[in-house]
Each structure stands twice: as C-alpha cells, then as structure tokens.
Scaffold this active site. Structure first.
Site, short mmCIF file in Angstrom:
data_model
loop_
_atom_site.label_atom_id
_atom_site.label_comp_id
_atom_site.label_asym_id
_atom_site.label_seq_id
_atom_site.Cartn_x
_atom_site.Cartn_y
_atom_site.Cartn_z
N VAL A 158 -121.50 -63.72 -20.76
CA VAL A 158 -121.01 -62.33 -20.78
C VAL A 158 -119.48 -62.35 -20.75
CG1 VAL A 158 -120.97 -60.12 -19.57
CG2 VAL A 158 -123.10 -61.44 -19.65
N TYR B 113 -126.60 -80.88 -13.96
CA TYR B 113 -126.34 -79.75 -13.06
C TYR B 113 -127.62 -79.38 -12.30
CZ TYR B 113 -125.63 -74.79 -11.81
OH TYR B 113 -125.57 -73.57 -11.15
N GLY C 158 -112.20 -70.46 -9.19
CA GLY C 158 -111.94 -69.13 -8.63
C GLY C 158 -110.45 -68.86 -8.54
N ILE D 44 -114.57 -79.35 -0.99
CA ILE D 44 -115.75 -79.79 -0.23
C ILE D 44 -115.92 -81.31 -0.31
CG2 ILE D 44 -116.99 -77.59 -0.35
CD1 ILE D 44 -118.62 -78.81 -2.72
N PHE E 95 -124.23 -70.31 -29.89
CA PHE E 95 -124.81 -71.61 -30.26
C PHE E 95 -126.17 -71.36 -30.90
CE2 PHE E 95 -121.94 -72.93 -26.78
CZ PHE E 95 -121.27 -73.98 -27.42
N ASN F 95 -128.06 -66.32 -14.48
CA ASN F 95 -127.27 -65.51 -15.43
C ASN F 95 -126.66 -64.27 -14.80
OD1 ASN F 95 -130.00 -66.61 -16.89
ND2 ASN F 95 -128.12 -67.10 -18.00
N1 LIG Z 1 -123.19 -67.28 -11.95
C1 LIG Z 1 -124.45 -67.60 -12.15
O1 LIG Z 1 -125.09 -67.05 -13.03
C2 LIG Z 1 -125.15 -68.61 -11.29
C3 LIG Z 1 -126.50 -68.88 -11.55
C4 LIG Z 1 -127.16 -69.81 -10.76
C5 LIG Z 1 -126.49 -70.43 -9.72
N2 LIG Z 1 -125.19 -70.15 -9.49
C6 LIG Z 1 -124.52 -70.86 -8.40
O2 LIG Z 1 -123.84 -69.90 -7.60
C7 LIG Z 1 -122.65 -70.50 -7.08
C8 LIG Z 1 -121.47 -69.62 -7.42
O3 LIG Z 1 -121.34 -69.54 -8.83
P1 LIG Z 1 -120.29 -68.60 -9.54
O4 LIG Z 1 -120.88 -68.14 -10.79
O5 LIG Z 1 -119.76 -67.64 -8.58
O6 LIG Z 1 -119.17 -69.67 -9.93
P2 LIG Z 1 -117.59 -69.64 -9.71
O7 LIG Z 1 -117.04 -70.77 -10.50
O8 LIG Z 1 -117.05 -68.30 -9.96
O9 LIG Z 1 -117.47 -69.97 -8.16
C9 LIG Z 1 -117.55 -71.26 -7.66
C10 LIG Z 1 -116.34 -71.49 -6.79
O10 LIG Z 1 -116.42 -72.81 -6.23
C11 LIG Z 1 -115.11 -73.36 -6.22
N3 LIG Z 1 -115.24 -74.81 -6.21
C12 LIG Z 1 -115.74 -75.62 -7.18
N4 LIG Z 1 -115.69 -76.91 -6.79
C13 LIG Z 1 -115.17 -76.92 -5.53
C14 LIG Z 1 -114.87 -77.92 -4.59
N5 LIG Z 1 -115.07 -79.22 -4.87
N6 LIG Z 1 -114.36 -77.56 -3.39
C15 LIG Z 1 -114.12 -76.26 -3.09
N7 LIG Z 1 -114.37 -75.25 -3.96
C16 LIG Z 1 -114.88 -75.58 -5.16
C17 LIG Z 1 -114.44 -72.82 -7.47
O11 LIG Z 1 -113.03 -72.80 -7.38
C18 LIG Z 1 -115.02 -71.40 -7.53
O12 LIG Z 1 -114.16 -70.48 -6.89
C19 LIG Z 1 -122.56 -71.90 -7.66
O13 LIG Z 1 -123.09 -72.80 -6.71
C20 LIG Z 1 -123.47 -71.84 -8.87
O14 LIG Z 1 -124.01 -73.10 -9.15
C21 LIG Z 1 -124.48 -69.26 -10.25
#
Ligand SMILES: NC(=O)c1ccc[n+]([C@@H]2O[C@H](COP(=O)([O-])OP(=O)(O)OC[C@H]3O[C@@H](n4cnc5c(N)ncnc54)[C@H](O)[C@@H]3O)[C@@H](O)[C@H]2O)c1
Length: 335
Positions: free
Chosen positions: A187, A142, A38, A54, A203, A171
C-alpha cells in the site's frame, strides 16, 4: 503501582500505535528502536525513547535493570519477507537472535508477559483459510525466523514459566507506515509511486490475493492483550477478512489518492500467491469491533501520505545472495 512496558520497534509503524495505546492505559513506556525502518517522529513524546539495537545485549540488560519492565512488546524486526531470501544472515541475526536476546532478559528479569508480533508468513503455502491449528510450513527465511521465535517462547514458558502472547498479523496498512521501503508494504509503495508520478509496479499478473488490514484493527488489541488472561500462552491470527487481489488494491489506492491508474507489470517473483486467515480464535477472545473497510482506511492513509510527502527508497546495502534477486531490487550503479 505504575506499569512499565518495553516496546521494541516502537518508532516503526505498528509499534508506534501500540505505544500510543499503552500510554492511554497509563503505562510508562520505553521504546527501543535502531531507526533502521522507523523514524523518531513516530514516537509519542510521552514515551522514553532509546535509540539502539535488540542485538546489543549490554544495552538490553541495562534497560531491563533500570526500568524493571512488567511487559515486553516485541515488534522490532526487518519484515521484508520477499527480500529475506537474499539477506538470510541478516534476517536470522535481526529477527531471530535479536528476539532471543529479549527473551533471555525477559526470563532473567522475570517480566509478566512477552507479547510478540509473528506473522502469517509462518504458514507458508497451507490450505486456506490459514488457521492456528495448522502445522506451520514457512517458505522464506522471514517466516522461518518468526516461527523459530514462537517455538522459543513455548520453550521459555515450559522451562521458566514465562507467559507470552503471539499475534500473527497480515498486510497491515495505515498512518506511520514506512512508504519509502521498496521491498515491503505494497500500500505504501503504491502511494509513494503515485506521489512520485511513477507507475504502480506489480510483480506478475497482480492476481495474488491478500486481506489488507487497517492498523486500528490490530494495534489496540496487541496493546491490551496483557489484560486478557484468556489470551496468555496462545497464538492469534489478527487482521481483516476481506480479500483483494493486488490489482484490485492498485485500483482502490488510485481512487483514494485521486490518481489515474497506471500499472507497470514486473517479472513474477517467488511468493505465496493467495493468503488469508481465519480469525475465529481472535474474535472469541478479543471480541473486536467492526473491521475498517478498505476504502475508509485507504482514504485516511492517503490524506496522511499527501501531507507527509514522498520518501525515496534506499537500496538495502548488504544483499548476501544475488542469484534470483528480482531485477527491480538489483543495485543501480551509483547507489
Ligand atoms: N506490517 C505488517 O503488515 C506486518 C505483518 C505481519 C507481522 N508484522 C510484524 O510486526 C512488527 C512491526 O512491523 P511494522 O510493519 O510496524 O514494521 P516497521 O519496519 O515499521 O517497524 C519495525 C521497527 O523495528 C525497528 N528495528 C528493526 N530492527 C531493529 C533492531 N535490530 N533493533 C531495534 N529496532 C529495530 C525498525 O527501525 C522499525 O522502527 C514486525 O515484527 C513485523 O514482522 C508486520
């Protein structure tokens, strides 16, 4: 009394939207994010931002001690599902052990509810549509880490009475998404490739299908979930119902970006070919508004992406296994 919430991953895509919705509901919000995926500019100025991981148990305990959180929204993760085969140790540390660190503190400090974003990756290749009553059979590290956290939450509830709510999104796309991560977010990858005047990489044959979901059909419900008593200690698929192939998505993204279609087919990779989910449990409990259609959602994101500019994709530095690593993910010399 003021309600205080911790949002891990609040500088990321979904997390930053959850933060905005919580602030609208007058929560005091603390964001914990290590900025690995992020960016701080995603974090609303009205939230307290703490840069950290974390994995840092001392920091977590300090934050819990200081802020006496009512709710924890745990979104921090590295969600590169395909890459997780090749970064197994990192994946389990970051996505599983990091989550357990937060669960431990949440139990110890007696929070009211732990909201966790799992993923439909927990289902693996199950019969379609994917439904919460199916037995999860994750097919990559994952998904395994996400399911292990779900199981740990069930256990923490039985053992210590800590309430939780699990969401399994799929997604998701929209404003604030990291478009510069070549390992995830198709996307964003397509839009970034268009901005860089490169062909859209797919892919295999592009016939794999997904239901692409706009952020507004996910984030507000995650934020408000703690107020929905019926949702406590349950698991919900959340997202769009309309399925598109990746090739159809490429066409739709080009239209939204007003660009000509130029596809480069890459070697097929190890992935679930078709995935879409049943949302009847979510609909019954959350009674959502009408879903955003893909064309409208992509147009909104395209406008943001054009204003924001392209982002160069960094190589993941510590690939643990190179066997079967897709060629496009191999390190180029000098990087
Ligand atoms: N985007 C999707 O389509 C999707 C789908 C299913 C699940 N998720 C879940 O939703 C959540 C958010 O996903 P997202 O798409 O916003 O991803 P993202 O990468 O934009 O956000 C995740 C954030 O977690 C932070 N992060 C990662 N490891 C960390 C750590 N060890 N300590 C502190 N911060 C940490 C990153 O810097 C990032 O800002 C995730 O848990 C992901 O697995 C997302």
């Amino acid at each position: 009394m003021e309600i205080t919430s911790l949002v891990t991953g609040g500088a990321g895509f979904i997390g930053s939207h959850v933060v905005n919705h919580l602030l609208k509901q007058n929560h005091k919000v603390v964001v914990l994010d290590d900025l690995s995926g992020g960016v701080q500019e995603n974090v609303n100025d009205a939230a307290i931002f703490c840069e950290g991981s974390i994995l840092d148990v001392d920091l977590i305990n300090t934050l819990f001690e200081e802020h006496k959180f009512n709710y924890v929204y745990h979104l921090a993760a590295y969600a590169a599902e395909g890459l997780s085969h090749f970064i197994r140790n990192f994946n389990y540390q970051n996505n599983l052990i990091g989550s357990v660190n937060l669960i431990n503190a949440s139990v110890t400090y007696g929070i009211k509810c732990f909201v966790f974003t799992s993923s439909i990756a927990v289902y693996g290749t199950n019969s379609l549509p994917l439904v919460e009553t199916q037995y999860p059979q994750p097919e990559d590290p994952y998904g395994i880490a996400k399911y292990a956290v779900e199981l740990d939450l069930i256990n923490a509830n039985k053992m210590f009475g800590m309430d939780y709510i699990v969401f399994r999104p799929h997604n998701v796309y929209g404003i604030h998404q990291n478009i510069g991560d070549k390992y995830r977010n198709v996307v964003g990858i397509f839009m970034n490739q268009i901005l860089e005047d490169k062909p859209l990489t797919i892919f295999g044959d592009g016939e794999q299908t997904r239901a692409f979901t706009h952020i507004d059909d996910v984030a507000p419900y995650i934020a408000n979930a703690v107020n929905v008593r019926e949702a406590y200690n349950k698991v919900f698929n959340v997202g769009s119902d309309t399925v598109y192939s990746v090739k159809e998505l490429a066409i739709a993204v080009c239209k939204a970006m007003q660009s000509n279609l130029n596809i480069k087919q890459l070697e097929k990779r190890e992935e679930v070919i078709h995935a879409y989910a049943d949302h009847s449990s979510f609909n019954a409990v959350f009674k959502p508004k009408t879903l955003t259609d893909l064309e409208t959602g992509l147009l909104e994101m395209a406008a943001w992406v054009k204003a924001y500019g392209s982002r160069s994709s960094k190589e993941f530095q510590n690939i643990e296994i190179t066997k079967k690593l897709p060629a496009s993910w191999k390190k180029k010399s000098g990087q």
